[in-house]
Every structure is written in structure tokens, then in C-alpha cells.
Design an enzyme around this catalytic site. Structure first.
Site, PDB file in Angstrom:
ATOM      1  N   ASP A  89       9.281   2.990   0.184  1.00  0.00           N
ATOM      2  CA  ASP A  89       8.190   3.625   0.909  1.00  0.00           C
ATOM      3  C   ASP A  89       8.351   3.248   2.379  1.00  0.00           C
ATOM      4  O   ASP A  89       7.972   2.156   2.811  1.00  0.00           O
ATOM      5  CB  ASP A  89       6.843   3.155   0.351  1.00  0.00           C
ATOM      6  CG  ASP A  89       5.672   3.807   1.081  1.00  0.00           C
ATOM      7  OD1 ASP A  89       5.909   4.519   2.091  1.00  0.00           O
ATOM      8  OD2 ASP A  89       4.524   3.595   0.651  1.00  0.00           O
ATOM      9  N   LYS A 128       3.660   8.895   9.056  1.00  0.00           N
ATOM     10  CA  LYS A 128       3.419   8.278  10.359  1.00  0.00           C
ATOM     11  C   LYS A 128       4.404   8.744  11.460  1.00  0.00           C
ATOM     12  O   LYS A 128       4.221   9.839  11.964  1.00  0.00           O
ATOM     13  CB  LYS A 128       3.343   6.755  10.192  1.00  0.00           C
ATOM     14  CG  LYS A 128       2.169   6.392   9.240  1.00  0.00           C
ATOM     15  CD  LYS A 128       1.768   4.945   9.203  1.00  0.00           C
ATOM     16  CE  LYS A 128       0.469   4.797   8.408  1.00  0.00           C
ATOM     17  NZ  LYS A 128       0.572   4.129   7.127  1.00  0.00           N
ATOM     18  N   TYR A 180       0.855  -1.194   0.000  1.00  0.00           N
ATOM     19  CA  TYR A 180       0.000   0.000   0.000  1.00  0.00           C
ATOM     20  C   TYR A 180       0.884   1.235   0.000  1.00  0.00           C
ATOM     21  O   TYR A 180       1.822   1.340   0.788  1.00  0.00           O
ATOM     22  CB  TYR A 180      -0.895   0.015   1.245  1.00  0.00           C
ATOM     23  CG  TYR A 180      -1.808   1.220   1.326  1.00  0.00           C
ATOM     24  CD1 TYR A 180      -2.814   1.412   0.386  1.00  0.00           C
ATOM     25  CD2 TYR A 180      -1.653   2.171   2.330  1.00  0.00           C
ATOM     26  CE1 TYR A 180      -3.654   2.524   0.451  1.00  0.00           C
ATOM     27  CE2 TYR A 180      -2.496   3.286   2.405  1.00  0.00           C
ATOM     28  CZ  TYR A 180      -3.493   3.453   1.457  1.00  0.00           C
ATOM     29  OH  TYR A 180      -4.324   4.550   1.526  1.00  0.00           O
TER      30      TYR A 180
HETATM   31  C1  LIG Z   1       0.012   4.597   5.713  1.00  0.00           C
HETATM   32  C2  LIG Z   1       0.831   4.375   4.499  1.00  0.00           C
HETATM   33  C3  LIG Z   1       0.823   5.269   3.415  1.00  0.00           C
HETATM   34  C4  LIG Z   1      -0.150   6.406   3.315  1.00  0.00           C
HETATM   35  O1  LIG Z   1       0.033   7.360   4.309  1.00  0.00           O
HETATM   36  P1  LIG Z   1      -1.203   8.324   4.702  1.00  0.00           P
HETATM   37  O2  LIG Z   1      -0.595   9.282   5.678  1.00  0.00           O
HETATM   38  O3  LIG Z   1      -2.250   7.444   5.273  1.00  0.00           O
HETATM   39  O4  LIG Z   1      -1.643   8.993   3.448  1.00  0.00           O
HETATM   40  C5  LIG Z   1       1.730   5.063   2.398  1.00  0.00           C
HETATM   41  N1  LIG Z   1       2.587   4.036   2.422  1.00  0.00           N
HETATM   42  C6  LIG Z   1       2.619   3.155   3.435  1.00  0.00           C
HETATM   43  C7  LIG Z   1       3.620   2.057   3.425  1.00  0.00           C
HETATM   44  C8  LIG Z   1       1.721   3.284   4.497  1.00  0.00           C
HETATM   45  O5  LIG Z   1       1.714   2.376   5.474  1.00  0.00           O
END
Ligand SMILES: *Cc1c(COP(=O)(O)O)cnc(C)c1O
Length: 428
Positions: free
Chosen positions: A231, A259, A143
Site C-alpha cells: 500500500d 495522495k 491504515y
Molecule cells: C490515506 C491512506 C489510504 C486511504 O486513502 P484515501 O484517499 O484517504 O481513501 C490508504 N492507505 C494508506 C497507507 C493511506 O495513508
């Protein structure tokens, strides 16, 4: 105060599904009423009815220190009294850029934004602008936020045929997105702008990178001149002081963060080698912007949180996670239920399988079994909050004490019994 049910009834009339992010809904775990949080402190949250939960959601990993950490609260309060947004640069932006780049080998420049979604969306644009190519490779089950081009392949069965995972996304938006299975190094060609990957996949339950996977991606990207993007929105400053890239010793060209770096406030960041990041406006031709980007309150919270993390924090987190994994494994084995609890530092998964999945297809076998739902509800009823979805991971925080871990295992022992009963009743 209103009850959970009263709030949820009203929320459903006013907000689609009653939630502002679909993962918060209880639809995939039997459709109960979500607990509405009144407050959180450390490892615990308290709902509007005064019920206490030991919280392993921790804002999907954003709250690595636990809730309402006093240093973070103080930093937020102080920053807020000085004004919360200006539309002009502030010293905190420089301070957090220095903190983040200083911790990650190879990361030379960053740009702040307001969410992980923005970070990944922008990183792709930069990679495309830098290479002059369109095609991007992502991995099935990873994701990367909800931008159009990246909402493909969290469920696509046909690896190379990109289908959008959401209504409202034009085919054209995912036409250049190729979705491949995790943990298999693809052979690339020089039409590829970027490969984006979660260095530890933490959105398809927990799937660790197989030996050689990340290095293989590095080598392939080097061979064809593609940009490798890690990511690290979850792994960044959760796996180690230097995130996943330092942890695994593989250096991508670009990184995305979110995060943890916001200390619980909305933030995101993307960065990379200076040569690449100098393509970003106003220095370069790739446009990217944000009214609230580098927000002084969010950066204050992020700086406070990051400043509290050192090597000993990660040792402590890893120790708790290991104890939790071993305890959970034992309580299920005691009742004869097959589980595999993989963990990488403080990220834990839970699979109702006798092996650790290597990709999304394998993870779905557990996801489709329905057993997580039984476990989740049994834990919640007894006061332990896991994420209401079988593809999320378990996030112990620094506020989780040894007593908390022990208590979790006690509770899990009863919940494992409920899972065993369910299996027996349903003739699995
Ligand atoms: C949570 C998440 C996102 C998206 O971040 P948001 O602040 O929710 O837009 C992107 N990549 C990874 C790996 C994530 O866990």
C-alpha cells in the site's frame, strides 16, 4: 468572512463533528477549534481569519509540491475548460498510466479509481479473485482506508482475533482478516490470498520496516502463492521516483496508490503484474468500476505533479527532512525531554520516547502520553501546523525552504519548553 468559531459551530450542526474526515478534528489534541483554511500557497496555509500557518499536514502528504503549485493550477484550469467528466476514456488516463508504470519496476498495469480506500479495497478483491482464496493478512496499526475488511486491527490487542475497529461492520466482513504485529514476518499457509502492508508504516506515527521484514514477506508470499500488496498510498512517489518498492528493492505483486498521484485532486490507483491485473473486468471476472475513475481534471493534476518530480526533488526533500529531524531532536534534548524523531526520506515521525517503536503497541506508549497534544497546540499557536493527531506523520513539501525549516526549529524550541513545563507540572 465568518470566523473559525462561527464556521465550526455551524459545521458541527451540519456535518458530524464538523469535519468530513475524522483526522481533521481536534478531539485527540485537546478539542480546540480547527482552523478553516481559506487558501494555501506553497508551504503555507491561511485561515479564514487571515492567520498564516507553516503547513506540515499538506493534505496528509498529497501535496508534495506544496499548495497551489502554478504548473498544477495551470494543468487543472486547462483540463477543466475542456470538460471535467465524460464517461468515455480520455488521453490523460493513458498518459498517467504510462508515467506511473514507467517509474516502478514490476508494475505492468494499473486501474485508476478515486481514492486510496477504493484502491486498497479493489486490490484485495483482485488478489482474492486471482488466488481463489479469502484470507488476508494486515498489520496492526497500518491504515489501508475505510473499507469493511480493512477496518480491523488499527487497535486490536489480540493479534489473531479480528475485531472490527468501527461500529457498523459485520463480524463476517473481518472474519477473513488476520491482524499481526508489524515488523514480524509471519509464517503463512496456502489459505492466504494476500498480505497487505504499508512498506513504511506512516499511520501509526512513523515506523520504518526492520531489516529483512519486507523481503521476508516477499519470500513467505512466494512460498505459499499469496499476493503481496504494497500500500503505497503515502510512500508512492514520496520516497523515491519508484516509490517504496524500488527504494527498498523488494517487488510486490500488487501496489496501491493515492495522495501524491492526484496532485491534490481525488484519485487512487491499483496495479500489478499483467497476469494479475488481467483478472479485472472487462478482461477478467473481478468487477471494479467508477463513474469518475480516471477523471480528466484529476489526471491532469497528477500528471503535472508527477512530471515535476525527479531525483533531485527527492534529494532536496530528504535534506530538509534530515535537517528538521536533527533540529527537533536537539531542541527537545536541550530541555531534557526524551524524543525520538525517526525519518525515512521525507516522512518524519515524532515519539515522546527514547527509542524508535517497531510496531503499533510500542507506538501507542507515545500516543497515550498526551505530550503530542501539548506540542501540537504550542506549535499551532505559534504558526506551525502539524496534523492534529499523534499517529500522523510530518510531511515537508518541496515548497518548504531552508528558512522555513530553520523557523520551524526556532518555534519548536519554544514548544519543547512548553512540553518540558507540562511534564514538570504533571509530575510525569
Ligand atoms: C490515506 C491512506 C489510504 C486511504 O486513502 P484515501 O484517499 O484517504 O481513501 C490508504 N492507505 C494508506 C497507507 C493511506 O495513508
Amino acid at each position: 468572512m465568518a470566523t473559525n468559531k462561527e464556521l465550526f459551530d455551524e459545521a458541527q450542526r451540519l456535518i458530524p463533528g464538523g469535519v468530513n474526515s475524522p483526522v481533521r478534528a481536534f478531539r485527540s489534541v485537546g478539542g480546540g477549534i480547527p482552523y478553516f483554511v481559506d487558501r494555501g500557497k506553497g508551504a503555507y496555509v491561511f485561515d479564514v481569519e487571515g492567520r498564516r500557518y507553516l503547513d506540515y499536514v499538506q493534505s496528509y502528504g498529497a501535496s508534495i509540491l506544496g499548495h497551489a503549485d502554478s504548473d498544477v493550477v495551470e494543468a487543472i484550469t486547462f483540463a477543466a475548460t475542456k470538460g471535467s467528466t465524460f464517461g468515455a476514456p480520455t488521453p490523460n488516463e493513458v498518459a498517467i498510466a504510462k508515467l506511473i508504470t514507467g517509474r516502478v519496476d514490476g508494475l505492468e498495469m494499473i486501474r485508476l479509481c478515486s481514492s486510496g480506500t477504493e484502491a486498497t479495497m479493489s486490490a484485495l478483491r483482485v488478489a482474492r479473485g486471482y488466488t481463489g482464496r479469502d484470507k488476508i493478512i494486515k498489520f496492526d496499526g497500518c491504515y489501508h482506508g475505510h473499507s469493511d475488511a480493512l477496518l480491523a486491527g488499527a487497535g486490536s490487542g489480540v493479534a489473531t482475533l479480528s475485531l472490527p475497529d468501527s461500529a457498523g461492520i459485520p463480524m463476517a466482513a473481518v472474519a477473513s482478516t488476520v491482524v499481526l504485529p508489524y515488523n514480524q514476518v509471519p509464517v503463512l499457509d496456502d489459505s492466504v490470498a494476500a498480505v497487505i502492508v504499508e512498506p513504511v508504516a506512516a499511520n501509526m506515527n512513523l515506523v520504518a520496516p526492520a531489516a529483512g521484514f519486507l523481503q521476508g514477506l516477499r519470500d513467505e508470499c512466494d512460498r505459499v502463492g499469496a499476493v503481496l500488496i504494497f500500500d503505497e498510498v503515502i510512500t508512492g512517489f514520496r520516497l523515491s521516483m519508484g516509490g517504496a518498492s524500488n527504494y527498498f528493492g523488494v517487488t510486490p505483486d500488487m501496489w496501491t496508490f493515492g495522495k501524491v498521484i492526484g496532485g491534490g485532486l481525488p484519485i487512487g490507483a491499483f496495479g500489478g503484474r499483467a497476469e494479475i491485473m488481467e483478472k479485472v473486468a472487462p478482461v477478467g471476472p473481478v468487477y471494479q468500476a467508477g463513474t469518475l475513475s480516471g477523471n480528466p481534471v484529476a489526471t491532469a493534476a497528477g500528471i503535472a505533479a508527477l512530471s515535476k518530480l525527479d531525483d533531485s526533488s527527492y534529494l532536496m526533500l530528504a535534506g530538509r527532512a534530515k535537517a528538521l529531524a536533527e533540529g527537533l531532536t536537539k531542541v527537545f534534548s536541550d530541555v531534557g525531554v526524551s524524543v525520538t524523531i525517526p525519518y525515512v526520506e521525507s516522512l518524519l515521525g515524532i515519539f515522546f520516547l527514547d527509542f524508535a517503536p517497531k510496531n503499533y503497541e510500542e507506538s501507542k506508549i507515545s500516543g497515550n502520553s498526551g505530550l503530542y497534544s501539548v506540542f501540537f497546540n504550542s506549535m499551532l499557536m505559534r504558526g506551525v501546523a502539524l496534523a492534529p493527531g499523534s499517529y500522523e506523520v510530518i510531511f515537508p513539501s518541496l515548497a518548504h525552504t531552508w528558512d522555513d525549516i530553520e523557523w520551524t526549529i526556532d518555534i519548536a524550541s519554544a514548544a519543547a519548553g512548553d512540553v518540558a513545563d507540562f511534564i514538570e507540572r504533571s509530575g510525569h
